[in-house]
Scaffold this motif. Sequence first.
Motif, mmCIF file in Angstrom:
data_model
loop_
_atom_site.group_PDB
_atom_site.id
_atom_site.type_symbol
_atom_site.label_atom_id
_atom_site.label_comp_id
_atom_site.label_asym_id
_atom_site.label_seq_id
_atom_site.Cartn_x
_atom_site.Cartn_y
_atom_site.Cartn_z
ATOM 1 N N UNK A 1 -37.380 4.020 46.111
ATOM 2 C CA UNK A 1 -37.846 4.931 45.066
ATOM 3 C C UNK A 1 -39.366 4.796 45.049
ATOM 4 N N UNK A 2 -40.050 5.725 45.707
ATOM 5 C CA UNK A 2 -41.499 5.612 45.829
ATOM 6 C C UNK A 2 -41.876 4.398 46.649
ATOM 7 N N UNK A 3 -42.586 3.460 46.023
ATOM 8 C CA UNK A 3 -42.996 2.229 46.696
ATOM 9 C C UNK A 3 -42.198 1.026 46.211
ATOM 10 N N UNK A 4 -41.073 1.288 45.554
ATOM 11 C CA UNK A 4 -40.135 0.225 45.188
ATOM 12 C C UNK A 4 -38.955 0.278 46.143
ATOM 13 N N UNK A 5 -38.633 -0.860 46.751
ATOM 14 C CA UNK A 5 -37.641 -0.943 47.815
ATOM 15 C C UNK A 5 -36.537 -1.899 47.365
ATOM 16 N N UNK A 6 -35.285 -1.430 47.409
ATOM 17 C CA UNK A 6 -34.150 -2.209 46.902
ATOM 18 C C UNK A 6 -33.241 -2.598 48.064
ATOM 19 N N UNK A 7 -33.031 -3.902 48.229
ATOM 20 C CA UNK A 7 -32.245 -4.454 49.330
ATOM 21 C C UNK A 7 -30.926 -5.019 48.814
ATOM 22 N N UNK A 8 -29.855 -4.828 49.588
ATOM 23 C CA UNK A 8 -28.516 -5.303 49.283
ATOM 24 C C UNK A 8 -27.855 -4.402 48.237
ATOM 25 N N UNK A 9 -26.567 -4.125 48.450
ATOM 26 C CA UNK A 9 -25.863 -3.213 47.545
ATOM 27 C C UNK A 9 -25.771 -3.745 46.119
ATOM 28 N N UNK A 10 -25.749 -5.066 45.932
ATOM 29 C CA UNK A 10 -25.773 -5.594 44.565
ATOM 30 C C UNK A 10 -26.974 -5.055 43.812
ATOM 31 N N UNK A 11 -28.133 -5.175 44.446
ATOM 32 C CA UNK A 11 -29.403 -4.788 43.830
ATOM 33 C C UNK A 11 -29.502 -3.270 43.699
ATOM 34 N N UNK A 12 -29.094 -2.566 44.740
ATOM 35 C CA UNK A 12 -29.151 -1.099 44.735
ATOM 36 C C UNK A 12 -28.291 -0.535 43.608
ATOM 37 N N UNK A 13 -27.057 -1.007 43.504
ATOM 38 C CA UNK A 13 -26.135 -0.450 42.514
ATOM 39 C C UNK A 13 -26.571 -0.825 41.095
ATOM 40 N N UNK A 14 -27.110 -2.017 40.917
ATOM 41 C CA UNK A 14 -27.607 -2.391 39.588
ATOM 42 C C UNK A 14 -28.738 -1.454 39.165
ATOM 43 N N UNK A 15 -29.614 -1.101 40.101
ATOM 44 C CA UNK A 15 -30.723 -0.202 39.781
ATOM 45 C C UNK A 15 -30.223 1.218 39.518
ATOM 46 N N UNK A 16 -29.243 1.675 40.271
ATOM 47 C CA UNK A 16 -28.672 3.002 40.001
ATOM 48 C C UNK A 16 -28.022 3.054 38.623
ATOM 49 N N UNK A 17 -27.352 1.979 38.232
ATOM 50 C CA UNK A 17 -26.742 1.927 36.901
ATOM 51 C C UNK A 17 -27.820 1.980 35.824
ATOM 52 N N UNK A 18 -28.945 1.328 36.061
ATOM 53 C CA UNK A 18 -30.032 1.349 35.084
ATOM 54 C C UNK A 18 -30.625 2.751 34.938
ATOM 55 N N UNK A 19 -30.814 3.428 36.060
ATOM 56 C CA UNK A 19 -31.442 4.745 36.042
ATOM 57 C C UNK A 19 -30.477 5.846 35.613
ATOM 58 N N UNK A 20 -29.203 5.675 35.937
ATOM 59 C CA UNK A 20 -28.190 6.698 35.655
ATOM 60 C C UNK A 20 -27.013 6.015 34.945
ATOM 61 N N UNK A 21 -27.166 5.691 33.665
ATOM 62 C CA UNK A 21 -26.173 4.846 32.980
ATOM 63 C C UNK A 21 -24.821 5.510 32.727
ATOM 64 N N UNK A 22 -24.754 6.831 32.815
ATOM 65 C CA UNK A 22 -23.480 7.523 32.567
ATOM 66 C C UNK A 22 -23.079 8.360 33.774
ATOM 67 N N UNK A 23 -21.807 8.333 34.164
ATOM 68 C CA UNK A 23 -20.767 7.419 33.666
ATOM 69 C C UNK A 23 -21.008 6.000 34.173
ATOM 70 N N UNK A 24 -20.733 5.044 33.336
ATOM 71 C CA UNK A 24 -21.013 3.659 33.680
ATOM 72 C C UNK A 24 -20.062 3.132 34.761
ATOM 73 N N UNK A 25 -20.555 2.203 35.552
ATOM 74 C CA UNK A 25 -19.722 1.490 36.532
ATOM 75 C C UNK A 25 -19.093 0.243 35.915
ATOM 76 N N UNK A 26 -19.362 0.004 34.638
ATOM 77 C CA UNK A 26 -18.867 -1.201 33.961
ATOM 78 C C UNK A 26 -18.121 -0.837 32.685
ATOM 79 N N UNK A 27 -17.023 -0.091 32.782
ATOM 80 C CA UNK A 27 -16.294 0.315 31.572
ATOM 81 C C UNK A 27 -15.558 -0.853 30.932
#
Length: 309
Positions: free
Chosen positions: A61-87
């Motif tokens: 995302x611009x000049x921020x680089x996210x490595x590993x799916x753990x980190x990628x998915x956590x950031x996607x959840x933060x940016x796009x909280x709905x629908x949540x991946x943690x119901x």
Amino acid sequence: MTTASPIILHHFEKSPFSEKVRVVFGLKNIEWTSVLISRIMPRPDLMPLTGGYRRTPVMQVGADIYCDTQCIIRELERRFPEPTLFPNGYEGLASATAMWTDRSLFQNTVNLVFGSLADQVPQDLIADREKLRGAKFDVPAMTAAIPQMRDQFRAHVQWIEAQLADGRTWMSGDKASLCDVNAYMNIWYVRAHLPNADEMLAEFGNTRTWEARLRAVGHGRSSEISASAALDIAAGARPQTAELSDPNDPNGRKPGDRVEVMPDDYGKIKVSGEIVALSSQHIAIRSRDPRSGEVVVHFPRAGFLVLPA
């Protein structure tokens, strides 16, 4: 929610870990940008972004680089909280399932797939994976172990089947969660490579119905750019990560410390930089390259080592 910079995924089509992120795009109906990379090294336009980290996928995302799916998915959840991946309060358990699906189950699945493909595996892929693993990628040994791998794969899938046995739609209940995404990756990988996948999954009716439901989710809305164009985007952007301290860090690390970060299982390439932000679940370090300029590279903590530089 929109972002100033596009969500860019550096991936290749047959990557099971990339499929995990693509399914998250589908579940959240995210608009994203695809950069298709080679499944083997070299990746000259990606390495300046990651500081040398070479596992797939990588999100930018611009000049921020996210490595590993753990980190990628956590950031996607933060940016796009709905629908949540943690119901229904599944955040801890759903996140922890990655240590099962991405390690034990994935290694079992890799051995089964490559052992079954045998002499169809290209030599350049074998050589690349030996460098990635730091050990011999022994396809004949995988082929010899197929009976044991089938036994173990069946045991893993039975856990999914048991979780779905009461007729629930998803592993966490009536809403899809990260539990589903993590487990699905390995079923997808077998389905994508082995012609006898139907036979292997025949006894697991609930799992097959669940698998079809996840496949139907799709991959969101994507467009494509080149790796060099993505590198130009990073070079023209500034990292947006705010400095964050962790007062409870057990080793007393703090922003500004120089460290090296690397996976603890394979692909053990150290990425060096200064800490920008850290918590129990993530660490972000500042890295510089003549082609990308300054970037901030983000990693998870579980499954990664943080060493003094």
